[in-house]
Design a protein around this motif. Structure first.
Motif, PDB file in Angstrom:
ATOM      1  N   ALA A   1      17.211  29.601 -29.323  1.00 49.98           N
ATOM      2  CA  ALA A   1      17.737  30.652 -28.483  1.00 49.98           C
ATOM      3  C   ALA A   1      17.447  30.932 -27.099  1.00 49.98           C
ATOM      4  CB  ALA A   1      17.581  31.884 -29.293  1.00 49.98           C
ATOM      5  N   LEU A   2      16.104  30.908 -26.710  1.00 50.84           N
ATOM      6  CA  LEU A   2      15.653  30.737 -25.333  1.00 50.84           C
ATOM      7  C   LEU A   2      16.436  29.898 -24.621  1.00 50.84           C
ATOM      8  CD1 LEU A   2      13.913  32.212 -23.434  1.00 50.84           C
ATOM      9  CD2 LEU A   2      12.027  30.777 -24.221  1.00 50.84           C
ATOM     10  N   ALA A   3      16.222  28.395 -25.062  1.00 51.26           N
ATOM     11  CA  ALA A   3      16.491  27.275 -24.240  1.00 51.26           C
ATOM     12  C   ALA A   3      18.029  27.365 -24.259  1.00 51.26           C
ATOM     13  CB  ALA A   3      16.241  25.969 -25.122  1.00 51.26           C
ATOM     14  N   ASP A   4      18.766  27.745 -25.082  1.00 49.20           N
ATOM     15  CA  ASP A   4      20.283  28.028 -24.893  1.00 49.20           C
ATOM     16  C   ASP A   4      20.813  28.844 -23.739  1.00 49.20           C
ATOM     17  OD1 ASP A   4      20.609  25.962 -27.022  1.00 49.20           O
ATOM     18  OD2 ASP A   4      21.434  27.302 -28.009  1.00 49.20           O
TER      19      ASP A   4
ATOM     20  N   GLY B   1       4.348  28.127 -47.621  1.00 50.68           N
ATOM     21  CA  GLY B   1       5.240  29.035 -46.985  1.00 50.68           C
ATOM     22  C   GLY B   1       5.146  29.802 -45.708  1.00 50.68           C
ATOM     23  N   GLY B   2       3.800  30.099 -45.625  1.00 52.04           N
ATOM     24  CA  GLY B   2       3.486  30.911 -44.303  1.00 52.04           C
ATOM     25  C   GLY B   2       3.650  29.978 -43.214  1.00 52.04           C
ATOM     26  N   TYR B   3       3.502  28.446 -43.402  1.00 54.53           N
ATOM     27  CA  TYR B   3       3.689  27.511 -42.310  1.00 54.53           C
ATOM     28  C   TYR B   3       5.140  27.322 -42.176  1.00 54.53           C
ATOM     29  CZ  TYR B   3       4.273  23.256 -39.708  1.00 54.53           C
ATOM     30  OH  TYR B   3       4.547  22.276 -38.674  1.00 54.53           O
ATOM     31  N   GLN B   4       5.961  27.018 -43.303  1.00 54.78           N
ATOM     32  CA  GLN B   4       7.180  26.360 -43.375  1.00 54.78           C
ATOM     33  C   GLN B   4       8.358  27.482 -42.590  1.00 54.78           C
ATOM     34  OE1 GLN B   4       9.405  26.269 -46.879  1.00 54.78           O
ATOM     35  NE2 GLN B   4      10.277  24.408 -46.503  1.00 54.78           N
ATOM     36  N   LYS B   5       8.111  28.635 -43.423  1.00 52.06           N
ATOM     37  CA  LYS B   5       9.161  29.707 -42.758  1.00 52.06           C
ATOM     38  C   LYS B   5       8.910  30.176 -41.591  1.00 52.06           C
ATOM     39  CE  LYS B   5      10.162  30.006 -47.445  1.00 52.06           C
ATOM     40  NZ  LYS B   5       9.766  28.940 -48.347  1.00 52.06           N
TER      41      LYS B   5
ATOM     42  N   THR C   1       8.660  35.678 -21.434  1.00 54.03           N
ATOM     43  CA  THR C   1       9.805  34.879 -21.264  1.00 54.03           C
ATOM     44  C   THR C   1      10.791  35.302 -22.167  1.00 54.03           C
ATOM     45  OG1 THR C   1       8.748  32.960 -20.326  1.00 54.03           O
ATOM     46  CG2 THR C   1      11.158  32.665 -20.867  1.00 54.03           C
ATOM     47  N   LEU C   2      10.512  35.544 -23.532  1.00 53.40           N
ATOM     48  CA  LEU C   2      11.166  35.707 -24.622  1.00 53.40           C
ATOM     49  C   LEU C   2      11.836  37.336 -24.535  1.00 53.40           C
ATOM     50  CD1 LEU C   2       9.307  34.154 -27.721  1.00 53.40           C
ATOM     51  CD2 LEU C   2      11.502  33.343 -26.824  1.00 53.40           C
ATOM     52  N   GLN C   3      10.788  38.084 -24.120  1.00 54.01           N
ATOM     53  CA  GLN C   3      11.115  39.727 -24.138  1.00 54.01           C
ATOM     54  C   GLN C   3      12.162  39.570 -22.800  1.00 54.01           C
ATOM     55  OE1 GLN C   3       8.495  42.141 -25.547  1.00 54.01           O
ATOM     56  NE2 GLN C   3      10.458  43.093 -25.156  1.00 54.01           N
ATOM     57  N   ALA C   4      11.941  38.969 -21.849  1.00 52.48           N
ATOM     58  CA  ALA C   4      13.049  39.039 -20.795  1.00 52.48           C
ATOM     59  C   ALA C   4      14.410  38.635 -21.202  1.00 52.48           C
ATOM     60  CB  ALA C   4      12.697  38.273 -19.528  1.00 52.48           C
ATOM     61  N   ALA C   5      14.490  37.641 -22.298  1.00 50.12           N
ATOM     62  CA  ALA C   5      15.723  37.328 -22.790  1.00 50.12           C
ATOM     63  C   ALA C   5      16.151  38.221 -24.027  1.00 50.12           C
ATOM     64  CB  ALA C   5      15.520  35.852 -23.409  1.00 50.12           C
ATOM     65  N   HIS C   6      15.509  39.109 -24.229  1.00 50.68           N
ATOM     66  CA  HIS C   6      15.808  40.082 -25.323  1.00 50.68           C
ATOM     67  C   HIS C   6      15.707  39.208 -26.604  1.00 50.68           C
ATOM     68  CE1 HIS C   6      17.300  42.982 -22.399  1.00 50.68           C
ATOM     69  NE2 HIS C   6      17.774  42.318 -21.935  1.00 50.68           N
ATOM     70  N   LEU C   7      14.697  38.445 -26.869  1.00 51.55           N
ATOM     71  CA  LEU C   7      14.351  37.879 -28.040  1.00 51.55           C
ATOM     72  C   LEU C   7      13.275  38.181 -28.607  1.00 51.55           C
ATOM     73  CD1 LEU C   7      15.433  34.220 -27.032  1.00 51.55           C
ATOM     74  CD2 LEU C   7      16.365  35.309 -28.583  1.00 51.55           C
ATOM     75  N   PRO C   8      12.743  38.004 -29.934  1.00 57.19           N
ATOM     76  CA  PRO C   8      11.332  38.777 -30.342  1.00 57.19           C
ATOM     77  C   PRO C   8      10.256  37.916 -30.024  1.00 57.19           C
ATOM     78  CG  PRO C   8      12.749  37.502 -32.136  1.00 57.19           C
ATOM     79  CD  PRO C   8      13.908  37.875 -30.722  1.00 57.19           C
ATOM     80  N   PRO C   9       9.343  38.570 -29.089  1.00 57.30           N
ATOM     81  CA  PRO C   9       8.006  37.807 -28.821  1.00 57.30           C
ATOM     82  C   PRO C   9       6.795  37.807 -29.753  1.00 57.30           C
ATOM     83  CG  PRO C   9       8.143  40.165 -27.852  1.00 57.30           C
ATOM     84  CD  PRO C   9       9.321  40.060 -28.921  1.00 57.30           C
TER      85      PRO C   9
ATOM     86  N   ARG D   1      10.147  27.334 -39.018  1.00 57.08           N
ATOM     87  CA  ARG D   1      11.648  27.312 -38.949  1.00 57.08           C
ATOM     88  C   ARG D   1      11.998  28.433 -38.118  1.00 57.08           C
ATOM     89  NH1 ARG D   1      14.015  22.663 -40.214  1.00 57.08           N
ATOM     90  NH2 ARG D   1      13.294  21.843 -42.253  1.00 57.08           N
ATOM     91  N   THR D   2      11.604  29.500 -38.299  1.00 60.34           N
ATOM     92  CA  THR D   2      11.821  30.845 -37.442  1.00 60.34           C
ATOM     93  C   THR D   2      11.404  30.537 -36.036  1.00 60.34           C
ATOM     94  OG1 THR D   2      11.131  32.108 -39.257  1.00 60.34           O
ATOM     95  CG2 THR D   2      11.542  33.485 -37.299  1.00 60.34           C
TER      96      THR D   2
END
Length: 285
Positions: free
Chosen positions: A185-188, A170-174, A234-242, A177-178
């Motif tokens: 989200a970043l690519a979009d 589960g630690g890997y799979q979940k 890069t994630l931080q700049a896009a307001h995504l969780p880093p 997927r996240t």
């Protein structure tokens, strides 16, 4: 035939229990305080209603606990407080340490460690129910689900092994997927979602199964870790969780001594992840 109390008939528990019913066993469920949706699932699965937990436990040789992990200990405590002395199959996604707590509540000799992996066993799909504990307890559960879409598998005699397997898988799979969601989200955000999907189709599909590749990761971690910090920025700049990117970078630091090692074995690479003496103070950015 065996009488079983299911706690509780949710999206996984109800279809799982339906196979026990199909094999001629009686599966009880406690209706007090339950929702209409739960009632519908229980009815569809062929479960037998009891008004309260005490009534169900008095009739049952097995309790099968399939509930959200945050509720597992509370559910076990409610069973223990009623003096239940039958077999308690703890089949939730919990840690081995949580299993120990539950075993102390009910008595270690009465708790069987279980882990469900796979989709709800319905509509042609199968689930694996891994069990860890005494063979006589495993045999009892195996008989309940014999020749069904619930495939009972032996995780060994040591309690905690099935729970650890679930945590590892589960630690890997979940997390994977996240991570995929964050990556898309970043690519979009940058208009390259289609290109990310195209690149993803070139990737190997069984990463978790490829243990032999792990030494290569360890040998390159010294340059992959800084890249992960760039990803986090890069994630931080896009307001995504880093946070997952930072966590990957900090994990890679346990392999810093393995820089460019071509002779590393998978077992050595895995052992080095256990090196708690490594300096894991976050690097300044």
């Amino acid at each position: 035939m065996t009488t079983i109390t299911l706690l509780n008939p949710g999206a996984m528990g109800a279809p799982l229990a339906s196979w026990a019913v199909a094999n001629g066993h009686t599966v009880l469920w406690v209706s007090d305080g339950r929702s209409t949706a739960t009632r519908d699932r229980a009815g569809k699965a062929g479960l037998t209603e009891r008004p309260d937990l005490a009534d169900a436990l008095r009739e049952s040789e097995i309790v099968l606990s399939v509930c959200p992990p945050h509720a597992a200990e509370e559910v076990a405590r409610s069973v223990a407080e009623l003096g239940y002395t039958g077999l308690y199959v703890e089949a939730n996604a919990i840690s081995p340490a949580r299993l120990d707590v539950i075993s102390s509540l009910l008595g270690p000799s009465r708790v069987l460690d279980g882990a469900i992996i796979g989709p709800p066993p319905a509509n042609g799909k199968e689930a694996r129910l891994y069990l860890a504990g005494p063979e006589e307890h495993q045999a009892l559960v195996r008989g309940v689900f014999e020749d069904t879409a619930v495939k009972v598998r032996d995780a060994g005699p040591r309690a905690g092994a099935a729970s650890a397997l679930k945590m590892a898988f589960g630690g890997y799979q979940k997390a994977a997927r996240t991570l995929a969601a964050v990556a898309h989200a970043l690519a979009d955000d940058h208009g390259v979602g289609d290109l990310l999907t195209e690149e993803a189709r070139t990737m190997p599909g069984a990463i978790l199964a490829d243990r032999e590749y792990i030494p290569s990761v360890a040998a390159r971690a010294w340059r992959w870790a800084p890249e992960m910090h760039e990803v986090a920025e890069t994630l931080q700049a896009a307001h995504l969780p880093p946070h997952l990117a930072h966590a990957a970078a900090e994990t890679m630091r346990r392999w810093e001594a393995d820089k460019d090692r071509g002779d590393l074995t998978p077992r050595e690479a895995l052992d080095h992840l256990h090196d708690s003496s490594a300096d894991l103070t976050p690097h300044p950015r």
